[in-house]
Scaffold this motif. Structure first.
Motif, PDB file in Angstrom:
ATOM      1  N   SER A  98      39.157  47.985  52.324  1.00  0.00           N
ATOM      2  CA  SER A  98      38.882  46.574  52.047  1.00  0.00           C
ATOM      3  C   SER A  98      39.829  45.692  52.852  1.00  0.00           C
ATOM      4  O   SER A  98      41.006  46.023  53.045  1.00  0.00           O
ATOM      5  CB  SER A  98      39.062  46.289  50.555  1.00  0.00           C
ATOM      6  OG  SER A  98      40.372  46.619  50.146  1.00  0.00           O
ATOM      7  N   LEU A 115      41.987  42.235  53.676  1.00  0.00           N
ATOM      8  CA  LEU A 115      42.799  41.319  52.886  1.00  0.00           C
ATOM      9  C   LEU A 115      42.215  39.917  52.965  1.00  0.00           C
ATOM     10  O   LEU A 115      41.839  39.436  54.054  1.00  0.00           O
ATOM     11  CB  LEU A 115      44.246  41.299  53.393  1.00  0.00           C
ATOM     12  CG  LEU A 115      45.042  42.594  53.210  1.00  0.00           C
ATOM     13  CD1 LEU A 115      46.417  42.459  53.863  1.00  0.00           C
ATOM     14  CD2 LEU A 115      45.200  42.894  51.731  1.00  0.00           C
ATOM     15  N   TYR A 116      42.113  39.263  51.796  1.00  0.00           N
ATOM     16  CA  TYR A 116      41.624  37.886  51.738  1.00  0.00           C
ATOM     17  C   TYR A 116      42.781  36.888  51.665  1.00  0.00           C
ATOM     18  O   TYR A 116      42.568  35.701  51.484  1.00  0.00           O
ATOM     19  CB  TYR A 116      40.726  37.703  50.503  1.00  0.00           C
ATOM     20  CG  TYR A 116      39.407  38.416  50.636  1.00  0.00           C
ATOM     21  CD1 TYR A 116      38.302  37.757  51.200  1.00  0.00           C
ATOM     22  CD2 TYR A 116      39.260  39.718  50.239  1.00  0.00           C
ATOM     23  CE1 TYR A 116      37.094  38.419  51.340  1.00  0.00           C
ATOM     24  CE2 TYR A 116      38.063  40.384  50.372  1.00  0.00           C
ATOM     25  CZ  TYR A 116      36.959  39.734  50.922  1.00  0.00           C
ATOM     26  OH  TYR A 116      35.782  40.386  51.053  1.00  0.00           O
ATOM     27  N   LYS A 117      43.999  37.374  51.796  1.00  0.00           N
ATOM     28  CA  LYS A 117      45.158  36.507  51.732  1.00  0.00           C
ATOM     29  C   LYS A 117      45.340  35.792  53.069  1.00  0.00           C
ATOM     30  O   LYS A 117      45.328  36.444  54.111  1.00  0.00           O
ATOM     31  CB  LYS A 117      46.404  37.334  51.402  1.00  0.00           C
ATOM     32  CG  LYS A 117      47.651  36.508  51.222  1.00  0.00           C
ATOM     33  CD  LYS A 117      48.812  37.424  50.875  1.00  0.00           C
ATOM     34  CE  LYS A 117      50.079  36.623  50.704  1.00  0.00           C
ATOM     35  NZ  LYS A 117      51.229  37.485  50.385  1.00  0.00           N
ATOM     36  N   LEU A 140      44.001  26.814  41.025  1.00  0.00           N
ATOM     37  CA  LEU A 140      44.109  28.235  41.297  1.00  0.00           C
ATOM     38  C   LEU A 140      42.741  28.832  41.567  1.00  0.00           C
ATOM     39  O   LEU A 140      41.788  28.600  40.813  1.00  0.00           O
ATOM     40  CB  LEU A 140      44.751  28.960  40.112  1.00  0.00           C
ATOM     41  CG  LEU A 140      46.206  28.576  39.805  1.00  0.00           C
ATOM     42  CD1 LEU A 140      46.683  29.292  38.555  1.00  0.00           C
ATOM     43  CD2 LEU A 140      47.096  28.910  40.974  1.00  0.00           C
ATOM     44  N   ILE A 141      42.624  29.562  42.673  1.00  0.00           N
ATOM     45  CA  ILE A 141      41.377  30.229  43.044  1.00  0.00           C
ATOM     46  C   ILE A 141      41.556  31.711  42.730  1.00  0.00           C
ATOM     47  O   ILE A 141      42.435  32.367  43.309  1.00  0.00           O
ATOM     48  CB  ILE A 141      41.052  30.020  44.526  1.00  0.00           C
ATOM     49  CG1 ILE A 141      40.943  28.521  44.826  1.00  0.00           C
ATOM     50  CG2 ILE A 141      39.772  30.755  44.909  1.00  0.00           C
ATOM     51  CD1 ILE A 141      40.779  28.194  46.303  1.00  0.00           C
ATOM     52  N   PRO A 142      40.790  32.297  41.815  1.00  0.00           N
ATOM     53  CA  PRO A 142      40.971  33.720  41.498  1.00  0.00           C
ATOM     54  C   PRO A 142      40.575  34.595  42.675  1.00  0.00           C
ATOM     55  O   PRO A 142      39.617  34.319  43.397  1.00  0.00           O
ATOM     56  CB  PRO A 142      40.062  33.930  40.280  1.00  0.00           C
ATOM     57  CG  PRO A 142      39.027  32.865  40.392  1.00  0.00           C
ATOM     58  CD  PRO A 142      39.711  31.666  41.006  1.00  0.00           C
ATOM     59  N   THR A 143      41.306  35.696  42.870  1.00  0.00           N
ATOM     60  CA  THR A 143      41.044  36.629  43.959  1.00  0.00           C
ATOM     61  C   THR A 143      39.839  37.495  43.610  1.00  0.00           C
ATOM     62  O   THR A 143      39.726  38.003  42.489  1.00  0.00           O
ATOM     63  CB  THR A 143      42.276  37.506  44.205  1.00  0.00           C
ATOM     64  OG1 THR A 143      43.408  36.650  44.377  1.00  0.00           O
ATOM     65  CG2 THR A 143      42.116  38.355  45.441  1.00  0.00           C
ATOM     66  N   GLU A 144      38.962  37.679  44.587  1.00  0.00           N
ATOM     67  CA  GLU A 144      37.759  38.475  44.369  1.00  0.00           C
ATOM     68  C   GLU A 144      38.123  39.955  44.341  1.00  0.00           C
ATOM     69  O   GLU A 144      38.843  40.447  45.216  1.00  0.00           O
ATOM     70  CB  GLU A 144      36.748  38.223  45.487  1.00  0.00           C
ATOM     71  CG  GLU A 144      35.418  38.941  45.274  1.00  0.00           C
ATOM     72  CD  GLU A 144      34.437  38.650  46.409  1.00  0.00           C
ATOM     73  OE1 GLU A 144      33.348  39.256  46.427  1.00  0.00           O
ATOM     74  OE2 GLU A 144      34.787  37.820  47.282  1.00  0.00           O
ATOM     75  N   SER A 145      37.672  40.699  43.347  1.00  0.00           N
ATOM     76  CA  SER A 145      37.967  42.116  43.206  1.00  0.00           C
ATOM     77  C   SER A 145      37.033  42.939  44.082  1.00  0.00           C
ATOM     78  O   SER A 145      35.815  42.743  44.079  1.00  0.00           O
ATOM     79  CB  SER A 145      37.823  42.541  41.736  1.00  0.00           C
ATOM     80  OG  SER A 145      38.051  43.922  41.611  1.00  0.00           O
ATOM     81  N   CYS A 146      37.621  43.850  44.849  1.00  0.00           N
ATOM     82  CA  CYS A 146      36.861  44.750  45.721  1.00  0.00           C
ATOM     83  C   CYS A 146      36.690  46.126  45.103  1.00  0.00           C
ATOM     84  O   CYS A 146      36.322  47.092  45.798  1.00  0.00           O
ATOM     85  CB  CYS A 146      37.565  44.872  47.076  1.00  0.00           C
ATOM     86  SG  CYS A 146      37.762  43.309  47.927  1.00  0.00           S
TER      87      CYS A 146
END
Length: 318
Positions: free
Chosen positions: A15, A17-19, A248-254
């Protein structure tokens, strides 16, 4: 064979990184705020104190030396008395003959006596054929005797004394205080020189090192440039005034879903075990035979275990 159908390996991709990438850039502008130490303590030039110690350089006199010293002024020459000379004695050899005897040889010439006798007992050698009597010195001297049981001592009952206890000790009753006279010191009388002239009160220390006034150096503190606030504090800090709140934007789970994977393709009944497994011939244990083939009997141990040795085939040379 249900295990192969339910658990199949699938390709999993790593996956991403969306950071967002954040690269740190150091500030180019110099930090403008000063610290409390820089405001209160200003570096000042330290001026060394003036030394009042006299210099160790020898001061030479410019006047010529007149040749007069304290030894020449105070020395009184005395006339020496004539030294008595003893006349030298002339050696005269003795007329008597030397006997060659010392005081010890002359006075202690020794006494005649009997020789010392040996007090050691006669050594009797014990032969091997002698018969043991069966008694020893320990058996004859230490005979067993009956030991009587220990007597139990009766403890008398405690009877408290009659009357009240007198709290007077021997020292309080017999000691009589008396007045002691002071001991006179037995030291010699000091003979002081009686000087008629008065004491001047001057010394080399007082002349070379005069005392000067010294005062405690106060705290060197810079005057405050920023005036203190005079109004009332409104309760708003710097953090509260400059802080901007972000959503705050929650991180999408992969992570894959925990659902069993079902396939519509029929099971072909082929596994890794069924393809790669090769059946092997079952061998009979040689211990089941009374005389196993291919082995030679060697020996039997104390526990009646038989040991056999394997026969190695002989190789014929060409």
């Amino acid at each position: 064979m249900r295990e192969v159908n339910d658990y199949r390996a699938w390709d999993l991709h790593k996956s991403e990184l969306y950071k967002p990438e954040q690269t740190y850039h150091p500030p180019t502008v110099k930090f403008g705020n000063s610290t409390t130490f820089q405001d209160d303590f200003v570096p000042q030039e330290i001026k060394p104190r003036q030394s009042f110690k006299p210099s160790s350089v020898v001061k030479r006199s410019t006047a010529p030396f007149n040749g007069i010293t304290s030894h020449r002024l105070d020395y009184i020459p005395h006339q020496l008395e004539l030294k008595f000379e003893r006349p030298k004695e002339v050696y005269k050899p003795t007329d008597q003959r030397f006997e060659d005897l010392t005081t010890h040889r002359y006075d202690f010439q020794g006494l005649t006596g009997e020789t010392a006798k040996i007090c050691r007992p006669v050594h009797t050698r014990v032969t091997q054929n002698a018969r043991f009597e069966g008694s020893t010195e320990f058996r004859e001297s230490f005979q067993p005797w009956e030991i009587p049981p220990p007597e139990v001592k009766k403890v008398p009952e405690y009877v408290p004394p009659k009357g009240s206890m007198l709290l007077n000790s021997t020292s309080h009753l017999d000691y009589v205080p008396y007045q002691a006279n002071r001991v006179v010191p037995i030291r010699p009388v000091s003979r002081r020189r009686s000087n008629s002239f008065p004491f001047q009160g001057k010394s080399t220390m007082k002349e070379d090192f005069p005392a000067w006034e010294s005062c405690h150096q106060g705290l060197i503190k810079k005057q405050q440039q920023i005036p203190n606030p005079s109004g009332k504090f409104d309760g708003l800090s710097t953090f509260r005034s400059h802080y901007v709140q972000h959503e705050l934007i929650p991180t999408e789970s992969c992570k894959p879903l925990n659902i069993a994977f079902k396939s519509s393709v029929p099971f072909d009944d082929v596994t890794v075990y069924s393809v790669e497994y090769t059946p092997k011939k079952q061998e009979i244990c040689p211990a089941s035979y009374p005389f196993p083939p291919g082995y030679i009997f060697e020996n039997t141990n104390s526990q009646v275990h038989k040991f056999f040795c394997k026969i190695t085939p002989t190789v014929k040379a060409f």
